[in-house]
Write a protein that holds these residues in place. Structure first.
Motif, PDB file in Angstrom:
ATOM      1  N   PHE A 171       0.830  -1.204   0.000  1.00  0.00           N
ATOM      2  CA  PHE A 171       0.000   0.000   0.000  1.00  0.00           C
ATOM      3  C   PHE A 171       0.863   1.252   0.000  1.00  0.00           C
ATOM      4  O   PHE A 171       0.595   2.208  -0.736  1.00  0.00           O
ATOM      5  N   ILE A 172       1.905   1.266   0.814  1.00  0.00           N
ATOM      6  CA  ILE A 172       2.807   2.411   0.871  1.00  0.00           C
ATOM      7  C   ILE A 172       3.505   2.594  -0.470  1.00  0.00           C
ATOM      8  O   ILE A 172       3.647   3.711  -0.978  1.00  0.00           O
ATOM      9  N   PHE A 212      -5.522  11.573  -0.073  1.00  0.00           N
ATOM     10  CA  PHE A 212      -4.077  11.739   0.092  1.00  0.00           C
ATOM     11  C   PHE A 212      -3.749  12.659   1.260  1.00  0.00           C
ATOM     12  O   PHE A 212      -2.774  12.425   1.982  1.00  0.00           O
ATOM     13  N   LEU A 271      -4.237  10.676   4.503  1.00  0.00           N
ATOM     14  CA  LEU A 271      -3.314   9.557   4.711  1.00  0.00           C
ATOM     15  C   LEU A 271      -1.839   9.942   4.737  1.00  0.00           C
ATOM     16  O   LEU A 271      -0.999   9.073   5.002  1.00  0.00           O
ATOM     17  N   TRP A 272      -1.476  11.187   4.509  1.00  0.00           N
ATOM     18  CA  TRP A 272      -0.062  11.495   4.357  1.00  0.00           C
ATOM     19  C   TRP A 272       0.750  11.239   5.619  1.00  0.00           C
ATOM     20  O   TRP A 272       1.869  10.726   5.547  1.00  0.00           O
ATOM     21  N   GLY A 313       1.170   8.980  -6.043  1.00  0.00           N
ATOM     22  CA  GLY A 313       1.387  10.391  -5.715  1.00  0.00           C
ATOM     23  C   GLY A 313       2.398  11.065  -6.615  1.00  0.00           C
ATOM     24  O   GLY A 313       2.321  12.274  -6.855  1.00  0.00           O
ATOM     25  N   TYR A 350       1.038   4.075  -2.825  1.00  0.00           N
ATOM     26  CA  TYR A 350       0.755   5.459  -2.432  1.00  0.00           C
ATOM     27  C   TYR A 350       1.810   6.406  -2.997  1.00  0.00           C
ATOM     28  O   TYR A 350       1.485   7.430  -3.584  1.00  0.00           O
ATOM     29  N   TRP A 351       3.087   6.062  -2.823  1.00  0.00           N
ATOM     30  CA  TRP A 351       4.150   6.942  -3.299  1.00  0.00           C
ATOM     31  C   TRP A 351       4.213   6.975  -4.814  1.00  0.00           C
ATOM     32  O   TRP A 351       4.485   8.028  -5.413  1.00  0.00           O
ATOM     33  N   VAL A 377       1.103   7.370   6.382  1.00  0.00           N
ATOM     34  CA  VAL A 377       1.978   6.761   5.375  1.00  0.00           C
ATOM     35  C   VAL A 377       3.428   7.189   5.613  1.00  0.00           C
ATOM     36  O   VAL A 377       4.344   6.372   5.486  1.00  0.00           O
TER      37      VAL A 377
END
Length: 97
Positions: free
Chosen positions: A23-24, A46, A49-50, A31, A27-28, A53
């Motif tokens: 997931f991380i 986002f 969750l920032w 993003g 996410y990156w 994360v």
């Protein structure tokens, strides 16, 4: 007769750590790949969750390394792939950006 301890054990904790690492990583990469502020719903997600994360980006590899060392640095360990997922995600996100 005493059974030898298993070096590699598939546990729910290991799969949770691996899924959080994936997931991380996503996410990156997401993003960096798209403009998340162009889509209002995505930008809200986002922004919420920032911080979790960011904390997990630094905490998960450390925890995974500790648990991987308890498994005697086995290449079959899920924790190794958890560490690699976070690092690959960070590298790919920087290359895309």
């Amino acid at each position: 007769m005493i059974d030898a301890p298993r070096v590699y054990e598939r546990s729910k904790k290991a799969f949770l750590i691996l899924s959080l690492s994936l997931f991380i990583m996503l996410y990156w990469i997401i993003g960096s790949a798209i403009n998340v502020y162009f889509y209002p719903v995505v930008s809200v997600i986002f922004e919420i969750l920032w911080l979790p994360v960011l904390i997990l980006t630094f905490a998960l590899p450390v925890l995974s390394f500790m648990w991987w060392s308890k498994e005697h640095y086995s290449y079959k360990s899920i924790y190794l792939y958890s560490i690699l997922a976070v690092f690959v995600g960070a590298i790919v996100a920087n290359v895309i950006h």
